[in-house]
Design a protein around this motif. Structure first.
Motif, PDB file in Angstrom:
ATOM      1  N   LEU A 116       0.866  -1.185   0.000  1.00  0.00           N
ATOM      2  CA  LEU A 116       0.000   0.000   0.000  1.00  0.00           C
ATOM      3  C   LEU A 116       0.897   1.229   0.000  1.00  0.00           C
ATOM      4  O   LEU A 116       1.929   1.233   0.672  1.00  0.00           O
ATOM      5  CB  LEU A 116      -0.850   0.032   1.272  1.00  0.00           C
ATOM      6  CG  LEU A 116      -1.869  -1.081   1.475  1.00  0.00           C
ATOM      7  CD1 LEU A 116      -2.481  -0.955   2.863  1.00  0.00           C
ATOM      8  CD2 LEU A 116      -2.949  -1.001   0.401  1.00  0.00           C
ATOM      9  N   GLU A 117       0.491   2.237  -0.738  1.00  0.00           N
ATOM     10  CA  GLU A 117       1.289   3.470  -0.682  1.00  0.00           C
ATOM     11  C   GLU A 117       0.412   4.624  -0.199  1.00  0.00           C
ATOM     12  O   GLU A 117      -0.802   4.637  -0.411  1.00  0.00           O
ATOM     13  CB  GLU A 117       1.874   3.802  -2.064  1.00  0.00           C
ATOM     14  CG  GLU A 117       0.834   4.163  -3.100  1.00  0.00           C
ATOM     15  CD  GLU A 117       1.456   4.638  -4.399  1.00  0.00           C
ATOM     16  OE1 GLU A 117       2.656   4.945  -4.413  1.00  0.00           O
ATOM     17  OE2 GLU A 117       0.728   4.702  -5.400  1.00  0.00           O
ATOM     18  N   PRO A 118       1.047   5.605   0.474  1.00  0.00           N
ATOM     19  CA  PRO A 118       0.289   6.759   0.942  1.00  0.00           C
ATOM     20  C   PRO A 118      -0.129   7.661  -0.222  1.00  0.00           C
ATOM     21  O   PRO A 118       0.684   7.973  -1.086  1.00  0.00           O
ATOM     22  CB  PRO A 118       1.252   7.495   1.869  1.00  0.00           C
ATOM     23  CG  PRO A 118       2.586   6.873   1.691  1.00  0.00           C
ATOM     24  CD  PRO A 118       2.445   5.627   0.883  1.00  0.00           C
ATOM     25  N   GLY A 178       1.193  12.623 -15.120  1.00  0.00           N
ATOM     26  CA  GLY A 178       2.436  11.850 -15.195  1.00  0.00           C
ATOM     27  C   GLY A 178       2.866  11.347 -13.832  1.00  0.00           C
ATOM     28  O   GLY A 178       3.610  10.373 -13.723  1.00  0.00           O
ATOM     29  N   ARG A 179       2.405  12.001 -12.787  1.00  0.00           N
ATOM     30  CA  ARG A 179       2.740  11.574 -11.426  1.00  0.00           C
ATOM     31  C   ARG A 179       1.652  10.659 -10.858  1.00  0.00           C
ATOM     32  O   ARG A 179       1.483  10.580  -9.652  1.00  0.00           O
ATOM     33  CB  ARG A 179       2.883  12.791 -10.521  1.00  0.00           C
ATOM     34  CG  ARG A 179       4.108  13.631 -10.824  1.00  0.00           C
ATOM     35  CD  ARG A 179       4.133  14.900  -9.982  1.00  0.00           C
ATOM     36  NE  ARG A 179       5.075  15.840 -10.544  1.00  0.00           N
ATOM     37  CZ  ARG A 179       6.347  15.959 -10.129  1.00  0.00           C
ATOM     38  NH1 ARG A 179       6.781  15.252  -9.127  1.00  0.00           N
ATOM     39  NH2 ARG A 179       7.153  16.813 -10.717  1.00  0.00           N
ATOM     40  N   VAL A 229      -2.537  12.444  -5.210  1.00  0.00           N
ATOM     41  CA  VAL A 229      -1.296  11.995  -5.835  1.00  0.00           C
ATOM     42  C   VAL A 229      -0.528  11.123  -4.836  1.00  0.00           C
ATOM     43  O   VAL A 229      -0.465  11.459  -3.653  1.00  0.00           O
ATOM     44  CB  VAL A 229      -0.411  13.211  -6.237  1.00  0.00           C
ATOM     45  CG1 VAL A 229       0.738  12.767  -7.118  1.00  0.00           C
ATOM     46  CG2 VAL A 229      -1.226  14.293  -6.924  1.00  0.00           C
ATOM     47  N   PRO A 230       0.069  10.018  -5.324  1.00  0.00           N
ATOM     48  CA  PRO A 230       0.886   9.203  -4.421  1.00  0.00           C
ATOM     49  C   PRO A 230       2.050  10.020  -3.850  1.00  0.00           C
ATOM     50  O   PRO A 230       2.674  10.799  -4.580  1.00  0.00           O
ATOM     51  CB  PRO A 230       1.416   8.092  -5.322  1.00  0.00           C
ATOM     52  CG  PRO A 230       0.482   8.035  -6.479  1.00  0.00           C
ATOM     53  CD  PRO A 230      -0.023   9.429  -6.671  1.00  0.00           C
ATOM     54  N   PHE A 289      -1.675  14.057   4.069  1.00  0.00           N
ATOM     55  CA  PHE A 289      -1.957  12.636   3.881  1.00  0.00           C
ATOM     56  C   PHE A 289      -3.458  12.396   3.817  1.00  0.00           C
ATOM     57  O   PHE A 289      -4.218  12.983   4.574  1.00  0.00           O
ATOM     58  CB  PHE A 289      -1.353  11.839   5.036  1.00  0.00           C
ATOM     59  CG  PHE A 289      -1.780  10.400   5.036  1.00  0.00           C
ATOM     60  CD1 PHE A 289      -1.223   9.502   4.141  1.00  0.00           C
ATOM     61  CD2 PHE A 289      -2.761   9.952   5.907  1.00  0.00           C
ATOM     62  CE1 PHE A 289      -1.633   8.174   4.122  1.00  0.00           C
ATOM     63  CE2 PHE A 289      -3.174   8.620   5.899  1.00  0.00           C
ATOM     64  CZ  PHE A 289      -2.613   7.733   5.002  1.00  0.00           C
ATOM     65  N   ASP A 290      -3.893  11.498   2.896  1.00  0.00           N
ATOM     66  CA  ASP A 290      -5.315  11.165   2.860  1.00  0.00           C
ATOM     67  C   ASP A 290      -5.580   9.688   3.161  1.00  0.00           C
ATOM     68  O   ASP A 290      -6.301   9.372   4.084  1.00  0.00           O
ATOM     69  CB  ASP A 290      -5.912  11.553   1.506  1.00  0.00           C
ATOM     70  CG  ASP A 290      -7.427  11.444   1.539  1.00  0.00           C
ATOM     71  OD1 ASP A 290      -8.038  12.217   2.306  1.00  0.00           O
ATOM     72  OD2 ASP A 290      -8.000  10.584   0.848  1.00  0.00           O
ATOM     73  N   HIS A 291      -5.010   8.788   2.377  1.00  0.00           N
ATOM     74  CA  HIS A 291      -5.294   7.369   2.616  1.00  0.00           C
ATOM     75  C   HIS A 291      -4.202   6.495   1.990  1.00  0.00           C
ATOM     76  O   HIS A 291      -3.319   6.998   1.300  1.00  0.00           O
ATOM     77  CB  HIS A 291      -6.653   7.001   2.016  1.00  0.00           C
ATOM     78  CG  HIS A 291      -6.668   7.067   0.511  1.00  0.00           C
ATOM     79  ND1 HIS A 291      -6.854   8.244  -0.179  1.00  0.00           N
ATOM     80  CD2 HIS A 291      -6.487   6.111  -0.425  1.00  0.00           C
ATOM     81  CE1 HIS A 291      -6.809   7.998  -1.487  1.00  0.00           C
ATOM     82  NE2 HIS A 291      -6.587   6.712  -1.660  1.00  0.00           N
ATOM     83  N   TYR A 292      -4.314   5.191   2.249  1.00  0.00           N
ATOM     84  CA  TYR A 292      -3.392   4.230   1.631  1.00  0.00           C
ATOM     85  C   TYR A 292      -4.087   3.532   0.481  1.00  0.00           C
ATOM     86  O   TYR A 292      -5.269   3.229   0.564  1.00  0.00           O
ATOM     87  CB  TYR A 292      -2.957   3.193   2.660  1.00  0.00           C
ATOM     88  CG  TYR A 292      -1.839   3.674   3.543  1.00  0.00           C
ATOM     89  CD1 TYR A 292      -0.529   3.636   3.098  1.00  0.00           C
ATOM     90  CD2 TYR A 292      -2.101   4.156   4.816  1.00  0.00           C
ATOM     91  CE1 TYR A 292       0.506   4.078   3.900  1.00  0.00           C
ATOM     92  CE2 TYR A 292      -1.070   4.604   5.636  1.00  0.00           C
ATOM     93  CZ  TYR A 292       0.229   4.555   5.165  1.00  0.00           C
ATOM     94  OH  TYR A 292       1.253   4.986   5.952  1.00  0.00           O
ATOM     95  N   SER A 293      -3.330   3.257  -0.573  1.00  0.00           N
ATOM     96  CA  SER A 293      -3.925   2.621  -1.738  1.00  0.00           C
ATOM     97  C   SER A 293      -2.952   1.566  -2.290  1.00  0.00           C
ATOM     98  O   SER A 293      -1.731   1.762  -2.252  1.00  0.00           O
ATOM     99  CB  SER A 293      -4.230   3.716  -2.757  1.00  0.00           C
ATOM    100  OG  SER A 293      -4.535   3.161  -3.991  1.00  0.00           O
ATOM    101  N   PRO A 294      -3.473   0.426  -2.785  1.00  0.00           N
ATOM    102  CA  PRO A 294      -2.603  -0.668  -3.229  1.00  0.00           C
ATOM    103  C   PRO A 294      -1.777  -0.304  -4.463  1.00  0.00           C
ATOM    104  O   PRO A 294      -2.236   0.464  -5.311  1.00  0.00           O
ATOM    105  CB  PRO A 294      -3.580  -1.793  -3.600  1.00  0.00           C
ATOM    106  CG  PRO A 294      -4.909  -1.372  -3.109  1.00  0.00           C
ATOM    107  CD  PRO A 294      -4.893   0.104  -2.931  1.00  0.00           C
ATOM    108  N   ILE A 295      -0.580  -0.868  -4.541  1.00  0.00           N
ATOM    109  CA  ILE A 295       0.210  -0.736  -5.771  1.00  0.00           C
ATOM    110  C   ILE A 295       0.614  -2.122  -6.246  1.00  0.00           C
ATOM    111  O   ILE A 295       0.853  -3.016  -5.445  1.00  0.00           O
ATOM    112  CB  ILE A 295       1.479   0.128  -5.615  1.00  0.00           C
ATOM    113  CG1 ILE A 295       2.173  -0.152  -4.279  1.00  0.00           C
ATOM    114  CG2 ILE A 295       1.166   1.592  -5.780  1.00  0.00           C
ATOM    115  CD1 ILE A 295       3.506   0.542  -4.176  1.00  0.00           C
ATOM    116  N   THR A 296       0.718  -2.247  -7.556  1.00  0.00           N
ATOM    117  CA  THR A 296       1.060  -3.549  -8.124  1.00  0.00           C
ATOM    118  C   THR A 296       2.045  -3.341  -9.272  1.00  0.00           C
ATOM    119  O   THR A 296       2.484  -2.217  -9.520  1.00  0.00           O
ATOM    120  CB  THR A 296      -0.201  -4.227  -8.707  1.00  0.00           C
ATOM    121  OG1 THR A 296      -0.839  -3.283  -9.570  1.00  0.00           O
ATOM    122  CG2 THR A 296      -1.155  -4.659  -7.622  1.00  0.00           C
TER     123      THR A 296
END
Ligand code: GTP
Ligand code: MG
Length: 698
Positions: free
Chosen positions: A597-599, A621-622, A643-644, A669-676
């Motif tokens: 998970l990334e912030p 792009g970000r 934005v991550p 900071f808002d939340h965590y979201s999965p990265i793959t």
């Protein structure tokens, strides 16, 4: 002697970088008799650019206090830096001063910091005057600069002085209000001298006078009637009308000049002394009562004393200096006051006023004045000191959150503590510079408004305390979680002489809603595992969650249930169950399709119209998701996006270069979201490399 409140004027000098603020102040001090010889910024000897960092770079970095006494009037000036990295210093100056003097470069006109300053002056309802500066330079033009102000701010500046000639032909200024001229001295370190208005300017001056009368009469029916009837106003009426209109913000007086050539300072000083509002005419201070409600407190010498600390300076020679704005009463040495923050009593030491770094003892400071309390060890910026029976704190400086972060460590490991000490000291002097230890990434992280500010702090530590520091992009606090239900069993068994160790647990794990963190359920039937071992089992899970199976980042949002287990009458212990739980949790999460998970941050960017397209495409792009864009006036658009964090580590630098210094942003900071995929692979690789590096260091 304390100056009485009605005889005090406080003026914050602000403007885009390099517009000539420091040079103008130097020559105001000279013209007003406060110093015998004006210096140039280039010489490094000006009153207000006295810091080593300022001398080295020839720019202002800190707010500096200086003053001029004209008969019984004392004018306090605060010179502020123009670079947006030091906006904290501008905010404290505006908080302390009833009037802002905004410098606009005669060649460039309105620049980005001018726009930002104008907005913050509007938010504060602050009376402002304009000084069109550097008019001695090629292509400089007074009216062109004012046109720019008219167009960009829909404001109507009223010229109090106008230039005699422009560019290299600048010969002085005409004081339209007092109907006289001041000629440019032969050299900058000579005083301006009064002269009659040049004959060929009579009709121009008459036109400007008409505008002046109109401005003075506007908002005052009686004066307007008289002006319309008689076509002019007496000097006394004009001064009265202008004072009221200026204090109310209806009129923006404009001045012409060239600070560094000592052109335009005499008329400006006269205007400030006679027409700028005294603290008595200023908006009240805001105090906060016990329920958090705002209470207005007028500046009033007749009340018990109270003052607000706007700035802290830790000086090598003079020690701790607390700059205060006196709100009520009169501050005097030996007075006992309460620090409202902690209720502690404090006996005041010596009081000072200042000409830059030169401190001048002041017996007392009346309401409205700005001065310095020396060696008050417990006073901090934002503190209120008060002798009121029920003291209330004044509201704090509204400072922006620092946006540029760097991880920092001492080059020589032994100096780590000394480095930290110096960083915390810098943070006390400048509240837009912060230091924090990030427990998760095990890094000391410093945060500021931009590269320049951070470099200045580090230079100071390097040159002063002789500590070399190294900085790097901070690590992102990734997390891990699972995406499906799974289970695993783990048996911990050891047979070593005497007592053995035995524990077996079977876990089921399932994903929890984002942000829920940790849950545990005991689903055991019967007594396969004694209740007494449950705390040990939970400890084991907590330990395992500190470092996940994907890349070693903390695990979040997982529910763990124990569904079965086994114990041994002699060999089982809390320790054995802890170890078994750790193992079972790791195995179960491996089976549960774990992910990184990334912030994700909420980002708000302020950009000029012309840069909007570039900034938006850069954000996509970000991996940014734009959620709104909103014009907020002055040609500035507010863009909201998610934005991550990993994509924003250099954003302070990149946005600046993308917008030639005009863009700014806020982020939280808002939340965590999965990265793959590739992004996750890179994070995993980097984490593995970091762990190897750490092991080698140990
Ligand atoms: N020709 C000319 N040069 C000027 C004048 N005023 C300032 N300068 C020059 O402009 C440069 C910047 O002047 P400063 O007085 O430091 O400007 P500032 O607004 O205080 O700059 P910051 O504090 O860094 O924002 C210096 O090189 C000055 O000598 C002026 O009236 N005429
Ligand atoms: Mg300056």
């Amino acid at each position: 002697m304390a100056y009485s409140t009605d005889c005090i004027r406080n003026v914050a000098i602000a403007g885009h970088g390099g517009t000539g603020k420091t040079s103008l102040l130097e020559h105001l001090l000279f013209q007003g008799g406060a110093i015998g010889k004006p210096e140039t910024v280039e010489s490094g000897k000006t009153v207000s650019d006295y810091g080593e960092d300022e001398i080295a770079r020839k720019i202002s970095v800190h707010a500096a206090l200086a003053h001029v006494s004209l008969k019984d009037v004392k004018i306090n000036f605060i010179d502020t830096p123009g670079s947006s990295d030091f906006v904290g210093e501008v905010i404290l100056a505006l908080r302390s001063c009833e009037t802002a003097l905004l410098l606009v470069d005669g060649k460039s006109g309105v620049q980005i910091e001018t726009i930002k300053l104008w907005r913050s002056l509007n938010q504060r309802n602050k009376p402002r005057a304009l000084f069109v500066s550097r008019l001695d330079e090629e292509r400089a033009a007074f009216e062109k600069a004012l046109d720019d102000v008219r167009e960009k701010f829909k404001a109507t500046p009223v010229a109090i002085t106008i230039p005699i000639g422009e560019g290299p032909a600048l010969k002085g200024v005409v004081d339209v209000l007092n109907q006289k001229a001041y000629l440019r001295p032969a050299a900058h370190d000579q005083k301006e001298v009064e002269a009659p208005i040049p004959a060929d300017m009579a009709s121009t001056v008459a036109e400007y006078r008409a505008k002046l009368f109109e401005a003075a009469a506007e908002g005052d029916d009686e004066l307007m009637e008289k002006y319309l009837g008689e076509g002019e106003l007496s000097q006394e009426e004009t001064v009265k009308g202008l004072s009221e209109a200026f204090a109310a913000g209806r009129v923006v007086p404009a001045f012409a000049g060239a600070g560094a050539k000592n052109v335009g300072s005499a008329a400006l000083l006269d205007f400030i002394a006679r027409i700028a509002p005294s603290p008595l005419a200023a908006a009240p201070e805001i105090a906060i009562d016990a329920e958090g409600k705002e209470v207005e407190v007028a500046i009033d010498p007749g009340k018990p004393v109270s003052a607000f600390v706007v700035k802290t300076q830790i000086d090598q020679f003079s020690g701790r200096l607390s700059y205060v704005k006196v709100v009520t009463g009169t501050l005097a040495m030996d007075l006992e006051v309460t620090n409202v923050r902690d209720g502690r009593k404090e006996k005041l030491g010596k009081l000072y006023t200042a000409q830059g770094k030169k401190l001048e003892e002041a017996g007392s400071l009346a309401a409205g004045d700005i001065g310095i309390i020396a060696k008050a060890a417990d006073l901090k910026t934002n503190d209120t000191i008060s002798a009121w029976e029920k003291p209330l704190p004044y509201h704090k400086l509204r400072l922006p959150t620092p946006v540029h972060m760097l991880a920092i460590s001492a080059v020589n490991k032994k100096e780590e503590d000394k480095l930290n000490e110096n960083l915390y000291k810098a943070a006390e002097e400048d509240l837009t510079f912060q230091v924090k230890f990030n427990q998760e990434t095990k890094e000391t992280v410093i945060a500021g408004m931009g590269e320049l500010q951070i470099n200045m702090v580090l230079d100071k530590i390097k040159n002063g305390a002789k500590i070399a520091a190294e900085t790097r992009v901070p690590r992102v606090a990734y997390r891990e979680t699972i995406t499906k239900k799974a289970s695993a069993e783990y048996t911990h068994k050891k047979q070593t002489g005497g007592h053995g160790q035995y524990a077996r647990v079977v876990f089921e794990v399932e994903p929890l809603e984002r942000g829920k963190g940790y849950e545990f359920e005991n689903k055991l039937f019967g007594q396969s595992v004694s209740k007494g071992f449950i705390p040990g089992i939970e400890k084991g899970i907590h330990q395992a969650m500190e470092s996940g199976v994907v890349a070693g980042y903390p695990v979040m949002d997982v529910k763990t249930a124990i569904v079965d287990g086994k114990e041994h009458p002699v060999d089982s212990s809390e320790m054995a169950f802890k170890i078994a739980s750790r193992g079972a949790f790791r195995e179960a999460t491996k089976n549960a399709s774990p992910v990184l998970l990334e912030p994700i941050m909420n980002l708000r960017v302020y950009v000029e119209d012309k840069d909007l397209g570039g900034v938006m495409s850069d954000l996509s792009g970000r991996r940014g998701r734009i959620s709104g864009q909103n014009p907020i006036g002055g040609g500035i658009v507010e863009v909201d996006a998610q934005v991550p964090q990993a994509e924003l580590l250099r954003y302070a630098i990149d946005l600046r270069s993308m917008t030639s210094g005009t863009g700014s942003f806020e982020v939280e900071f808002d939340h965590y979201s999965p990265i793959t995929g590739k992004i996750a692979e890179d994070v995993i690789k980097a984490a593995a490399a970091f762990r190897t590096h750490e092991e080698e260091e140990e």
